[in-house]
Design a protein around this motif. Structure first.
Motif, PDB file in Angstrom:
ATOM      1  N   ILE A  12       0.953  -1.022  -0.028  1.00  0.00           N
ATOM      2  CA  ILE A  12      -0.025   0.073   0.016  1.00  0.00           C
ATOM      3  C   ILE A  12       0.746   1.574  -0.035  1.00  0.00           C
ATOM      4  N   CYS A  21      -6.399   9.289  -2.025  1.00  0.00           N
ATOM      5  CA  CYS A  21      -6.485   7.690  -2.534  1.00  0.00           C
ATOM      6  C   CYS A  21      -5.040   7.046  -2.178  1.00  0.00           C
ATOM      7  N   VAL A  22      -5.178   5.749  -2.124  1.00  0.00           N
ATOM      8  CA  VAL A  22      -3.962   4.908  -2.083  1.00  0.00           C
ATOM      9  C   VAL A  22      -3.889   3.902  -3.410  1.00  0.00           C
ATOM     10  N   ILE A  24      -2.835   0.384  -4.091  1.00  0.00           N
ATOM     11  CA  ILE A  24      -2.866  -1.027  -3.593  1.00  0.00           C
ATOM     12  C   ILE A  24      -2.278  -2.147  -4.638  1.00  0.00           C
ATOM     13  N   PHE A  36     -11.580  -5.292  -3.610  1.00  0.00           N
ATOM     14  CA  PHE A  36     -11.774  -4.198  -4.456  1.00  0.00           C
ATOM     15  C   PHE A  36     -12.503  -4.451  -5.863  1.00  0.00           C
ATOM     16  N   ARG A  54      -6.284   1.408  -7.801  1.00  0.00           N
ATOM     17  CA  ARG A  54      -6.217   2.645  -6.774  1.00  0.00           C
ATOM     18  C   ARG A  54      -7.565   2.974  -6.365  1.00  0.00           C
ATOM     19  N   ALA A  55      -7.436   3.091  -4.975  1.00  0.00           N
ATOM     20  CA  ALA A  55      -8.732   3.378  -4.360  1.00  0.00           C
ATOM     21  C   ALA A  55      -8.705   4.369  -3.210  1.00  0.00           C
ATOM     22  N   LYS A  57      -9.222   6.185   0.194  1.00  0.00           N
ATOM     23  CA  LYS A  57      -9.008   5.956   1.650  1.00  0.00           C
ATOM     24  C   LYS A  57     -10.220   5.155   2.345  1.00  0.00           C
ATOM     25  N   GLU A  59     -12.531   3.264   0.766  1.00  0.00           N
ATOM     26  CA  GLU A  59     -12.624   1.923   0.199  1.00  0.00           C
ATOM     27  C   GLU A  59     -11.474   1.039   0.848  1.00  0.00           C
ATOM     28  N   PHE A  60     -10.200   1.745   1.061  1.00  0.00           N
ATOM     29  CA  PHE A  60      -9.221   0.750   1.528  1.00  0.00           C
ATOM     30  C   PHE A  60      -9.548   0.515   2.907  1.00  0.00           C
TER      31      PHE A  60
END
Length: 84
Positions: A12, A21-22, A24, A36, A54-55, A57, A59-60
């Protein structure tokens, strides 16, 4: 941050293009779909983390909650914390 589960490894990282966003990355496309599935998963040339998504934060965070709920605590029977 690296997260290892019994089925996959996840890397991550913060998203350079979107601070909310992050990114993953994982060695398991199936596990990324499981956590995801509504997001676009792309293939990378990285041999350790071949798939990425890419999600945001939130969603993560939701995926992390699912990961924690799946912990099999019976594997920790012989483990205890000792204070120094």
């Amino acid at each position: 941050m690296i997260i290892q589960t019994s089925n996959a490894n996840f890397l991550i990282e913060k998203s350079e293009s979107n601070p909310g966003c992050v990114s993953i990355s994982s060695n398991s496309q199936e596990e990324l779909y499981r956590f995801f599935g509504s997001l676009e998963i792309t293939y990378t040339n990285d041999p350790l983390y071949s798939y990425t998504v890419r999600a945001c934060k939130q969603e993560f965070a939701n995926a992390m909650i699912l990961m924690v709920k799946e912990i099999d605590y019976s594997e920790f029977l012989g483990f205890s914390l000792q204070t120094a």
